[in-house]
Write an enzyme that holds these catalytic residues in place. Sequence first.
Site, PDB file in Angstrom:
ATOM      1  N   ARG A 116      60.105  20.389  39.757  1.00  0.00           N
ATOM      2  CA  ARG A 116      60.427  21.021  38.487  1.00  0.00           C
ATOM      3  C   ARG A 116      59.172  21.186  37.631  1.00  0.00           C
ATOM      4  O   ARG A 116      59.054  22.121  36.848  1.00  0.00           O
ATOM      5  CB  ARG A 116      61.436  20.110  37.770  1.00  0.00           C
ATOM      6  CG  ARG A 116      62.237  20.749  36.715  1.00  0.00           C
ATOM      7  CD  ARG A 116      63.431  19.897  36.358  1.00  0.00           C
ATOM      8  NE  ARG A 116      63.073  18.668  35.673  1.00  0.00           N
ATOM      9  CZ  ARG A 116      63.956  17.871  35.073  1.00  0.00           C
ATOM     10  NH1 ARG A 116      65.244  18.171  35.110  1.00  0.00           N
ATOM     11  NH2 ARG A 116      63.572  16.783  34.458  1.00  0.00           N
ATOM     12  N   ARG A 173      57.848  19.597  35.038  1.00  0.00           N
ATOM     13  CA  ARG A 173      57.770  19.420  33.590  1.00  0.00           C
ATOM     14  C   ARG A 173      56.743  18.327  33.288  1.00  0.00           C
ATOM     15  O   ARG A 173      56.411  17.519  34.154  1.00  0.00           O
ATOM     16  CB  ARG A 173      59.158  18.966  33.105  1.00  0.00           C
ATOM     17  CG  ARG A 173      59.628  19.633  31.861  1.00  0.00           C
ATOM     18  CD  ARG A 173      61.094  19.372  31.646  1.00  0.00           C
ATOM     19  NE  ARG A 173      61.396  17.970  31.423  1.00  0.00           N
ATOM     20  CZ  ARG A 173      62.627  17.507  31.352  1.00  0.00           C
ATOM     21  NH1 ARG A 173      63.657  18.323  31.514  1.00  0.00           N
ATOM     22  NH2 ARG A 173      62.844  16.226  31.134  1.00  0.00           N
ATOM     23  N   ARG A 223      61.501   6.593  34.309  1.00  0.00           N
ATOM     24  CA  ARG A 223      62.756   7.199  33.841  1.00  0.00           C
ATOM     25  C   ARG A 223      63.944   6.668  34.634  1.00  0.00           C
ATOM     26  O   ARG A 223      65.017   6.439  34.080  1.00  0.00           O
ATOM     27  CB  ARG A 223      62.661   8.725  33.913  1.00  0.00           C
ATOM     28  CG  ARG A 223      61.752   9.255  32.804  1.00  0.00           C
ATOM     29  CD  ARG A 223      61.349  10.681  33.014  1.00  0.00           C
ATOM     30  NE  ARG A 223      62.458  11.585  32.892  1.00  0.00           N
ATOM     31  CZ  ARG A 223      62.480  12.807  33.421  1.00  0.00           C
ATOM     32  NH1 ARG A 223      61.445  13.255  34.102  1.00  0.00           N
ATOM     33  NH2 ARG A 223      63.513  13.568  33.255  1.00  0.00           N
TER      34      ARG A 223
HETATM   35  P1  AMP Z   1      66.100  15.232  29.418  1.00  0.00           P
HETATM   36  O1  AMP Z   1      65.644  16.605  29.089  1.00  0.00           O
HETATM   37  O2  AMP Z   1      67.553  14.974  29.078  1.00  0.00           O
HETATM   38  O3  AMP Z   1      65.764  14.817  30.820  1.00  0.00           O
HETATM   39  O4  AMP Z   1      65.276  14.238  28.464  1.00  0.00           O
HETATM   40  C1  AMP Z   1      63.877  14.150  28.535  1.00  0.00           C
HETATM   41  C2  AMP Z   1      63.396  12.929  27.774  1.00  0.00           C
HETATM   42  O5  AMP Z   1      63.792  13.025  26.402  1.00  0.00           O
HETATM   43  C3  AMP Z   1      63.951  11.600  28.232  1.00  0.00           C
HETATM   44  O6  AMP Z   1      63.227  11.058  29.329  1.00  0.00           O
HETATM   45  C4  AMP Z   1      63.803  10.756  26.984  1.00  0.00           C
HETATM   46  O7  AMP Z   1      62.463  10.341  26.793  1.00  0.00           O
HETATM   47  C5  AMP Z   1      64.129  11.754  25.895  1.00  0.00           C
HETATM   48  N1  AMP Z   1      65.579  11.759  25.581  1.00  0.00           N
HETATM   49  C6  AMP Z   1      66.444  12.799  25.745  1.00  0.00           C
HETATM   50  N2  AMP Z   1      67.681  12.461  25.347  1.00  0.00           N
HETATM   51  C7  AMP Z   1      67.599  11.167  24.937  1.00  0.00           C
HETATM   52  C8  AMP Z   1      68.537  10.235  24.436  1.00  0.00           C
HETATM   53  N3  AMP Z   1      69.839  10.545  24.300  1.00  0.00           N
HETATM   54  N4  AMP Z   1      68.085   8.979  24.115  1.00  0.00           N
HETATM   55  C9  AMP Z   1      66.795   8.656  24.243  1.00  0.00           C
HETATM   56  N5  AMP Z   1      65.856   9.473  24.735  1.00  0.00           N
HETATM   57  C10 AMP Z   1      66.251  10.727  25.074  1.00  0.00           C
END
Ligand code: AMP
Length: 186
Positions: free
Chosen positions: A127, A129, A140
């Site tokens: 991906r 990112r 993660r």
């Molecule tokens: P995602 O796009 O959902 O994979 O989120 C990417 C990153 O954003 C995660 O690894 C966290 O660092 C942060 N993040 C997103 N949503 C949350 C959440 N609900 N609580 C805490 N960190 C979050």
Amino acid sequence: MRIVFLGPPGAGKGTQAQRLKDYLGIPHLSTGEMLRDAGDAGTSLGREADRYMQAGQLVPDAVVVGVVVDRLGEKDCARGCLFDGFPRTVPQAEALDAMLAGKKMPLDLVLALDVPQEKLVDRLLSRGRADDQQDTIEERFRQYNALTEPLLDYYRGRGILRMIDGEGTPDEVFSRVRAVVDAAAQ
Ligand code: AMP
């Protein structure tokens, strides 16, 4: 309807939530996307969140809950919404319950995408990112296992958890998602 997507990093939450958004016509709330947008905009909240995200760690509950409270207060969420990547901890789930109870809006379904973790690393690496580097990915997964996985029991206890096989093409997975949502809407 109000629906939560749960699942480990790379399980396809974003892809499936996007499709379900189009199918149901309700907004898609991705906390990861909102936090990345805040980081790109260079706000103080965004800069704080970015430090955690780059390290593969969860952003503190209070920061994330604040972002969601603001978004849920917008008019387009009145008919329902899809939460993608939120809640990710039990305190976030409790905060969501309190927010929804205050608005007299029940949470209808929690869709947990089930994919073996060994299959996810390749998906994440491809991906590309910023937070998809090998060591960040490992962190993660550690955070997911320690902090997010307990939500499965939290929602199972409420009777609203549905496990969905997340292996296969996005179309195959979406047909399973749609079947579960259609059954719940009956
Ligand atoms: P995602 O796009 O959902 O994979 O989120 C990417 C990153 O954003 C995660 O690894 C966290 O660092 C942060 N993040 C997103 N949503 C949350 C959440 N609900 N609580 C805490 N960190 C979050």
